[in-house]
Each structure stands twice: as C-alpha cells, then as structure tokens.
Design an enzyme around this catalytic site. Structure first.
Site, PDB file in Angstrom:
ATOM      1  N   SER A 290       0.810  -1.227   0.000  1.00 28.21           N
ATOM      2  CA  SER A 290       0.000   0.000   0.000  1.00 28.21           C
ATOM      3  C   SER A 290       0.843   1.277   0.000  1.00 28.21           C
ATOM      4  O   SER A 290       0.312   2.353  -0.297  1.00 28.21           O
ATOM      5  CB  SER A 290      -0.932   0.019   1.214  1.00 28.21           C
ATOM      6  OG  SER A 290      -0.191   0.095   2.414  1.00 28.21           O
TER       7      SER A 290
ATOM      8  N   LYS B  90       0.927   4.700   7.025  1.00 27.78           N
ATOM      9  CA  LYS B  90       0.392   5.515   5.923  1.00 27.78           C
ATOM     10  C   LYS B  90       1.092   6.870   5.940  1.00 27.78           C
ATOM     11  O   LYS B  90       1.854   7.198   6.855  1.00 27.78           O
ATOM     12  CB  LYS B  90      -1.124   5.719   6.059  1.00 27.78           C
ATOM     13  CG  LYS B  90      -1.955   4.446   6.125  1.00 27.78           C
ATOM     14  CD  LYS B  90      -1.935   3.698   4.813  1.00 27.78           C
ATOM     15  CE  LYS B  90      -2.760   2.409   4.904  1.00 27.78           C
ATOM     16  NZ  LYS B  90      -2.688   1.608   3.665  1.00 27.78           N
TER      17      LYS B  90
END
Length: 413
Positions: A206, A267
């Site tokens: 990701s 993230k």
C-alpha cells in the site's frame, strides 16, 4: 643505747631472697609488737607499711624489712624469725610495693639495688602456656604464593583468591546469573523500544513505491510524544499524549488502527486538524487546492487487474514532495466526498493510491477512517533491511536468495 634495744648482728644480714635487713626494736611495754625503725635518709614517704616480724629477742633468723622486694608467685615463702619472749608468728604485709623501696637505703645506711622483678599482679607464664600462645598466632607467609589465605581478614586484598581459594559455583547460581542477564537485556530493550526506537515490517504494497513488502523500518518514538500505544499491548495507564508534538503533513506515520486499537498501520499523513480533503478525478485536493502531480514513468508492467502502473512525483501545498503510484483514473477512490478533519484527528492515505485502504474508507466499510492523535506511534525514519516477498525466518536459504541490499539504510522522505 642498752643491749636490749641493740639489734642482733644477724639483723643486718640478708635473707635468701636478697631482701635488706630490718631493725627490730623491742619496747618495754611487753606487747611483743615490733615497731619499724624510722626511715633513713632518702626514704620515700609513700613507702608501704613496715613488715611485721615475729622473732625471738635473741634475733636468730632473718627478719623481713620494709625494703624487701615482693616475690613472684613462684618464689618460695620468706623465712620467719623466731623470738624468745612471745613465739608469735607475724607475716610480712602482702601489699608491699617494691617500686617505692627499690632504691631506698636501709636504716643502717646500706643501699641495695633491687633485682628486676615482674609486676606484682602479672600472672606467671609457664613454658606450656607460652608454646600454646605462639601456636595460636597466624603464621607469617612470604610473597612467593605459599600462603593458603585462610584468614581472609588478615590477607591483603590484592592477594585474596589467587591461590588456595577456589570459587565453586553451583548449577543453581549459574542459572540465576544467566536469568539475570536475560532479564536486564530485555529490560534495556523494552526501555529503548518505548522511548526511542521501534522496528516494524511492511506487510503489504500500500506504500509503494516508497515502502515495499518485506522492508524492515525503524520508527522514532519521540517524534510525536508518547501515548499508551507507545507501550507494548497498549495498557490503559494514562490518556492522551505525554510530551505531545504536532506531526507535519507528508510524514510517514505508524499508528494503531482506530477500529481495534491493536493492528499497526503505516500511511502518509495528508490532512491535519481543520483541513478539508477530497479526491477529484484522481487528483488530491487539500483545502480546495489541488496537489501537483508530475508523471515520472509509465511502466510496461500491469497490476493484477491488467491496469498500467503510473509513477508520479506529487507536491503538497506546503511544498512536501514524494513519489506516488497510481493505476490511472476511473478507480473506486479517485472521486470522494469532502472529509473535514476535526481537532485531535488526522487524515491518512497510502502512496499506492489505487491499492490502499486508508482514511478515504470509513470504518464501517472496514476502512481506516480518521485517526485519533492518541493512536499515533511514531514517525518512520529509515529502511534498515529489506527482503523480497517470500522470505521466511524459518527458511535460512531465503535470507540470502531474497535479500535486497540496495534498499538497506534508505532514509525515508
């Protein structure tokens, strides 16, 4: 002077013990008590009382005088003088002080040097006792290493334990030492992990092209302060953050997933408290201002769905620049509603925009949603090591066949 007051010739003689003679004066009162003659010149006033004599008037036998030395315990008793008139027996005073009369002249003017004698109250030491005392003393050893060093208190510190003293450790003590070493090692590691650094392994794609699956990263724990999630297992010891510091937009952040407060996620921080975030036609907008994307390459490879992979350099409104990866427009998260970030929360997105479950997805849809400030763990600083997907701890061959040394010690933007 009459004949009866004259001392017998033997009165000036010396007894076997070497004591000076004493003149005995018999008075006419008939009591038979011998009075001590006045002290001659040089006689000490502190001298002990005169010795009483039991003697016959004829003066046969030596008489003890005030100048006699006290005999030690082992010496024979002094001779007694026998008199004619009262045959009484009188003993010499036991508390005679030889020290006072040692050099005092007798009444006749004769000075006698007293022989050296031990103290009256000193006990006599027999040869057997002297031998036992010598045997009880610790032996004197040389510096050649022949000492057994049994007497530790009398042994020099530098010499203790060199010879003759063997340290025997039981199995229990060795086990205790090993356990203590392991305990302190784990304690130090825990302190470092809580306060300074914590390692994480990237489990997915990701965050490509900046973080790949198999990267081993190090996170600084002091960057944003400390919360309960900085401690293993997130114990509820306190609420909020200690030494809190505001993160910056564009940081790569590790945090606890809000919906379970257990899973670690990584993230990029895109929205700060008070920001408005929206995706419009595959372009990121922050507070109504689009982020500039510059395509760097379009790889010939395609993803698992057959979409081409596009890499672009994205620049945020505050000037932060980093690489992103995209599959082109038309994907599910390329157009979103406006997300208003409240105070105490942050908006997160993955760098692989079309292959990331992040704050664009609500928690009700198994997404991340907005992340509370308390859930922040730290800032990702560096890629320490890296292995390709498929490496396993239980497969030593993969440690070498899957390693990616070109990514070692890569500093993260």
């Amino acid at each position: 002077m009459s004949d009866e007051n004259k001392p017998h010739d033997a009165a000036h003689g010396h007894d076997e013990a070497g004591a000076p003679p004493v003149e005995a004066h018999d008075h006419d009162d008939g009591h038979g008590q011998a009075e001590h003659a006045p002290a001659g010149p040089g006689h000490d006033e502190a001298a002990p009382p005169p010795a009483e004599t039991h003697g016959h008037d004829d003066g046969h036998g030596p008489a003890e005088g005030d100048g006699a030395q006290a005999e030690p315990a082992a010496s024979p008793p002094p001779a007694e003088a026998h008199g004619d008139d009262d045959h009484g027996h009188e003993e010499a005073a036991p508390d005679a002080h030889p020290a006072a009369d040692a050099h005092a002249p007798d009444p006749a003017g004769h000075e006698h040097e007293a022989p050296a004698q031990p103290a009256p109250d000193a006990p006599a030491v027999t040869p057997t006792e002297a031998t036992a005392a010598a045997a009880s003393r610790p032996p004197v050893w040389s510096d050649a290493g022949d000492a057994p060093f049994e007497d530790v208190d009398a042994t020099p510190v530098y010499a203790r334990g060199k010879k003759g003293r063997k340290k025997v450790k039981s199995g229990g003590s060795e086990t205790f030492e090993i356990a203590k070493t392991i305990f302190f090692a784990l304690l130090i590691a825990l302190v470092l992990r809580v306060l300074l650094f914590q390692p994480f392994t990237i489990p997915s794609a990701s965050m490509e092209p900046n973080l790949y699956e198999g990267d081993y990263i190090v996170v600084s724990k002091w960057s944003y302060g400390y919360s309960k999630h900085a401690i293993p297992f997130s114990p509820p010891v306190f609420e909020g953050r200690l030494f809190a510091r505001e993160p910056r937009r564009g940081d790569i952040v590790v945090f606890k997933l809000p919906r379970d407060n257990r899973t670690d996620y990584v993230k990029r921080l895109i929205g700060l408290p008070g920001d408005r975030i929206q995706m419009i036609d595959n372009v990121l907008h922050i507070n109504g201002e689009p982020a500039r994307d510059v395509v760097v390459s379009e790889r010939d490879a395609a993803n698992m769905y057959g979409m081409p992979v596009i890499r672009a350099r994205e620049t945020l409104p505050d000037g932060k620049t980093f690489m992103i990866q995209d599959y082109g427009p038309g994907n599910e998260a390329d157009d979103t509603r406006v997300f208003e970030v409240p105070q105490g929360y942050y908006f997160m997105m993955g760098d692989n925009r079309d292959n990331s479950i992040d704050s664009r997805y609500d928690q009700s849809a198994d997404g991340v949603g907005l992340v509370p400030a308390e859930n922040l763990i730290g800032k990702a600083e560096i890629i320490l090591f890296s292995w390709k997907p498929g490496a396993s701890l239980w497969n030593p061959i993969s440690w070498f066949s899957k390693v990616q040394p070109s990514r070692f010690f890569t500093v993260l933007d």
